[in-house]
Design an enzyme around this catalytic site. Structure first.
Site, mmCIF file in Angstrom:
data_model
loop_
_atom_site.group_PDB
_atom_site.id
_atom_site.type_symbol
_atom_site.label_atom_id
_atom_site.label_comp_id
_atom_site.label_asym_id
_atom_site.label_seq_id
_atom_site.Cartn_x
_atom_site.Cartn_y
_atom_site.Cartn_z
ATOM 1 N N LYS A 83 0.888 -1.262 -0.091
ATOM 2 C CA LYS A 83 -0.181 0.072 -0.023
ATOM 3 C C LYS A 83 0.995 1.185 -0.038
ATOM 4 C CE LYS A 83 -3.906 0.168 2.201
ATOM 5 N NZ LYS A 83 -5.281 0.079 3.192
ATOM 6 N N ILE A 84 0.548 1.985 -0.942
ATOM 7 C CA ILE A 84 1.301 3.328 -1.314
ATOM 8 C C ILE A 84 0.385 4.485 -0.992
ATOM 9 C CG2 ILE A 84 2.616 4.528 -2.758
ATOM 10 C CD1 ILE A 84 4.177 2.088 -2.052
#
Length: 214
Positions: A83-84
Protein backbone atom coordinates in the site's frame (compact mmCIF):
# COMPACT_ATOMS: atom_id res chain seq x y z
CA UNK A 1 -16.81 -8.37 -7.59
CA UNK A 2 -14.02 -9.52 -5.29
CA UNK A 3 -14.56 -9.19 -1.56
CA UNK A 4 -11.62 -8.36 0.70
CA UNK A 5 -11.87 -8.14 4.48
CA UNK A 6 -10.48 -4.91 5.91
CA UNK A 7 -8.93 -6.13 9.14
CA UNK A 8 -5.74 -7.15 10.93
CA UNK A 9 -7.63 -9.25 13.49
CA UNK A 10 -6.62 -12.86 12.95
CA UNK A 11 -9.79 -14.31 14.49
CA UNK A 12 -12.01 -12.13 12.29
CA UNK A 13 -10.06 -13.07 9.18
CA UNK A 14 -10.22 -16.79 9.99
CA UNK A 15 -13.97 -16.59 10.58
CA UNK A 16 -14.66 -14.63 7.38
CA UNK A 17 -12.40 -16.93 5.34
CA UNK A 18 -14.38 -19.95 6.57
CA UNK A 19 -17.49 -18.56 4.81
CA UNK A 20 -15.85 -19.13 1.43
CA UNK A 21 -16.42 -15.62 0.04
CA UNK A 22 -13.18 -13.77 0.89
CA UNK A 23 -10.72 -13.08 -1.95
CA UNK A 24 -8.13 -10.99 -0.11
CA UNK A 25 -7.29 -8.81 2.88
CA UNK A 26 -6.41 -5.15 3.38
CA UNK A 27 -4.61 -3.84 6.44
CA UNK A 28 -3.28 -0.43 7.41
CA UNK A 29 -1.06 0.89 10.22
CA UNK A 30 -4.09 1.81 12.33
CA UNK A 31 -5.59 -1.68 12.08
CA UNK A 32 -2.29 -3.38 12.87
CA UNK A 33 -1.64 -1.04 15.82
CA UNK A 34 -5.13 -1.72 17.15
CA UNK A 35 -4.37 -5.44 17.37
CA UNK A 36 -0.99 -4.84 19.02
CA UNK A 37 0.86 -7.61 17.18
CA UNK A 38 4.14 -7.65 15.28
CA UNK A 39 3.59 -6.22 11.79
CA UNK A 40 5.58 -8.84 9.89
CA UNK A 41 4.18 -11.81 11.80
CA UNK A 42 0.63 -10.48 11.45
CA UNK A 43 0.98 -10.15 7.67
CA UNK A 44 2.55 -13.59 7.33
CA UNK A 45 -0.19 -15.18 9.45
CA UNK A 46 -2.88 -13.52 7.33
CA UNK A 47 -1.22 -14.87 4.18
CA UNK A 48 -1.54 -18.39 5.59
CA UNK A 49 -5.29 -17.92 6.07
CA UNK A 50 -6.33 -16.22 2.81
CA UNK A 51 -4.82 -17.21 -0.52
CA UNK A 52 -5.22 -13.86 -2.20
CA UNK A 53 -3.85 -10.31 -2.19
CA UNK A 54 -2.87 -9.07 1.28
CA UNK A 55 -2.18 -5.34 1.44
CA UNK A 56 0.53 -4.09 3.80
CA UNK A 57 1.32 -0.37 3.98
CA UNK A 58 4.66 1.42 3.93
CA UNK A 59 5.27 4.15 6.51
CA UNK A 60 7.90 6.21 4.70
CA UNK A 61 6.93 9.43 2.92
CA UNK A 62 9.85 9.80 0.47
CA UNK A 63 9.74 7.70 -2.70
CA UNK A 64 13.17 6.12 -2.40
CA UNK A 65 12.50 5.03 1.17
CA UNK A 66 9.04 3.77 0.19
CA UNK A 67 10.58 1.57 -2.50
CA UNK A 68 13.22 0.18 -0.12
CA UNK A 69 10.59 -0.52 2.51
CA UNK A 70 8.30 -2.09 -0.10
CA UNK A 71 11.04 -4.36 -1.43
CA UNK A 72 11.59 -5.65 2.11
CA UNK A 73 7.89 -6.19 2.89
CA UNK A 74 7.33 -7.93 -0.46
CA UNK A 75 9.74 -10.69 0.60
CA UNK A 76 7.42 -11.74 3.41
CA UNK A 77 5.04 -13.61 1.11
CA UNK A 78 4.23 -13.86 -2.60
CA UNK A 79 0.68 -12.56 -2.01
CA UNK A 80 1.74 -9.31 -0.33
CA UNK A 81 0.60 -6.12 -2.06
CA UNK A 82 2.28 -2.87 -1.03
CA UNK A 83 0.00 0.00 0.00
CA UNK A 84 1.32 3.35 -1.14
CA UNK A 85 -0.32 6.75 -0.38
CA UNK A 86 -1.56 8.76 -3.35
CA UNK A 87 1.00 11.57 -3.20
CA UNK A 88 3.57 12.68 -5.74
CA UNK A 89 6.21 10.71 -3.84
CA UNK A 90 3.85 7.75 -3.61
CA UNK A 91 3.21 7.78 -7.36
CA UNK A 92 6.96 7.87 -8.02
CA UNK A 93 7.31 4.80 -5.81
CA UNK A 94 4.37 3.04 -7.45
CA UNK A 95 5.94 3.50 -10.88
CA UNK A 96 9.27 2.13 -9.69
CA UNK A 97 7.62 -0.83 -7.96
CA UNK A 98 5.57 -1.57 -11.07
CA UNK A 99 8.79 -1.85 -13.03
CA UNK A 100 10.16 -4.16 -10.34
CA UNK A 101 7.02 -6.36 -10.71
CA UNK A 102 5.95 -5.61 -7.13
CA UNK A 103 2.18 -5.25 -6.79
CA UNK A 104 0.85 -2.04 -5.30
CA UNK A 105 -2.35 -0.68 -3.80
CA UNK A 106 -2.42 3.11 -4.13
CA UNK A 107 -4.47 4.23 -1.16
CA UNK A 108 -6.09 7.34 0.32
CA UNK A 109 -7.61 8.18 -3.05
CA UNK A 110 -10.52 10.66 -3.12
CA UNK A 111 -10.92 11.83 -6.74
CA UNK A 112 -11.16 10.49 -10.28
CA UNK A 113 -8.06 12.51 -11.19
CA UNK A 114 -6.11 10.66 -8.50
CA UNK A 115 -7.41 7.37 -9.91
CA UNK A 116 -6.21 8.34 -13.37
CA UNK A 117 -2.77 9.28 -12.02
CA UNK A 118 -2.46 6.06 -10.00
CA UNK A 119 -3.41 3.96 -13.02
CA UNK A 120 -0.81 5.74 -15.15
CA UNK A 121 1.78 5.06 -12.43
CA UNK A 122 1.07 1.33 -12.80
CA UNK A 123 -0.91 0.65 -9.62
CA UNK A 124 -2.26 -2.88 -9.33
CA UNK A 125 -5.12 -1.70 -7.11
CA UNK A 126 -6.49 1.79 -6.40
CA UNK A 127 -8.46 2.37 -3.18
CA UNK A 128 -11.17 5.05 -3.12
CA UNK A 129 -12.23 5.90 0.44
CA UNK A 130 -15.97 6.16 -0.16
CA UNK A 131 -17.03 6.53 3.48
CA UNK A 132 -14.64 9.40 4.13
CA UNK A 133 -15.86 11.18 1.00
CA UNK A 134 -19.44 10.83 2.22
CA UNK A 135 -18.40 12.15 5.63
CA UNK A 136 -16.97 15.23 3.91
CA UNK A 137 -20.26 15.91 2.14
CA UNK A 138 -19.23 14.44 -1.21
CA UNK A 139 -20.73 11.49 -3.09
CA UNK A 140 -18.21 8.67 -2.76
CA UNK A 141 -19.97 6.26 -5.11
CA UNK A 142 -20.23 8.97 -7.78
CA UNK A 143 -16.42 9.16 -7.71
CA UNK A 144 -16.31 5.37 -8.06
CA UNK A 145 -18.67 5.46 -11.04
CA UNK A 146 -16.68 8.13 -12.86
CA UNK A 147 -13.38 6.41 -12.07
CA UNK A 148 -14.61 3.09 -13.46
CA UNK A 149 -15.54 4.82 -16.72
CA UNK A 150 -12.06 6.33 -16.96
CA UNK A 151 -10.34 3.00 -16.36
CA UNK A 152 -12.58 1.33 -18.94
CA UNK A 153 -12.03 4.10 -21.50
CA UNK A 154 -8.32 3.37 -21.57
CA UNK A 155 -8.45 -0.37 -20.95
CA UNK A 156 -6.49 0.06 -17.72
CA UNK A 157 -5.31 -3.05 -15.90
CA UNK A 158 -5.62 -1.33 -12.50
CA UNK A 159 -8.43 -2.66 -10.30
CA UNK A 160 -10.60 -0.28 -8.31
CA UNK A 161 -11.14 -1.03 -4.61
CA UNK A 162 -14.13 0.53 -2.86
CA UNK A 163 -12.74 1.19 0.63
CA UNK A 164 -13.90 2.89 3.83
CA UNK A 165 -17.15 0.91 3.60
CA UNK A 166 -19.66 1.63 6.36
CA UNK A 167 -22.74 -0.38 5.31
CA UNK A 168 -23.91 -3.36 3.23
CA UNK A 169 -25.76 -0.95 0.92
CA UNK A 170 -22.44 0.56 -0.16
CA UNK A 171 -21.19 -2.90 -1.15
CA UNK A 172 -24.40 -3.58 -3.07
CA UNK A 173 -24.21 -0.29 -4.96
CA UNK A 174 -20.49 -0.75 -5.65
CA UNK A 175 -21.19 -4.16 -7.18
CA UNK A 176 -24.00 -2.70 -9.30
CA UNK A 177 -21.56 -0.09 -10.62
CA UNK A 178 -19.08 -2.81 -11.55
CA UNK A 179 -16.36 -2.07 -9.00
CA UNK A 180 -13.61 -4.67 -9.14
CA UNK A 181 -13.22 -5.03 -5.36
CA UNK A 182 -14.87 -3.93 -2.12
CA UNK A 183 -12.84 -4.16 1.06
CA UNK A 184 -15.19 -4.52 3.99
CA UNK A 185 -14.89 -4.57 7.80
CA UNK A 186 -15.91 -7.80 9.52
CA UNK A 187 -19.03 -6.25 11.05
CA UNK A 188 -20.33 -5.13 7.66
CA UNK A 189 -19.58 -8.53 6.14
CA UNK A 190 -21.72 -10.11 8.84
CA UNK A 191 -24.54 -7.65 8.15
CA UNK A 192 -24.41 -8.45 4.43
CA UNK A 193 -25.19 -12.10 5.08
CA UNK A 194 -28.12 -11.56 7.44
CA UNK A 195 -31.78 -10.87 6.77
CA UNK A 196 -34.73 -11.08 9.14
CA UNK A 197 -36.79 -13.00 6.56
CA UNK A 198 -34.07 -15.62 6.26
CA UNK A 199 -34.11 -16.15 10.05
CA UNK A 200 -37.92 -16.23 10.09
CA UNK A 201 -37.98 -18.72 7.23
CA UNK A 202 -35.60 -21.10 8.97
CA UNK A 203 -37.62 -20.88 12.17
CA UNK A 204 -40.84 -21.63 10.24
CA UNK A 205 -39.33 -24.59 8.37
CA UNK A 206 -38.07 -26.12 11.62
CA UNK A 207 -41.46 -25.71 13.32
CA UNK A 208 -43.24 -27.27 10.35
CA UNK A 209 -40.80 -30.17 10.34
CA UNK A 210 -41.33 -30.81 14.03
CA UNK A 211 -45.10 -30.93 13.50
CA UNK A 212 -44.63 -33.50 10.69
CA UNK A 213 -42.44 -35.68 12.91
CA UNK A 214 -45.20 -35.78 15.53
Amino acid sequence: MKLFIDSANIDEIKQAASWGIIDGVTTNPSLVAKEGGDFKETVREICKIVNGPVSAEVLSLESGKMVAEAEHIATWHKNVVIKIPCTTEGLKAARKLSRLKIKTNVTLVFSANQVLAAAKAGATFISIFVGRLDDAGENGLAVVEESLKILKNYDSKSELIVASVRSPLTVQKAAALGAHVATVPYKVLEQMLKHSLTDAGIERFLKDWESVKK
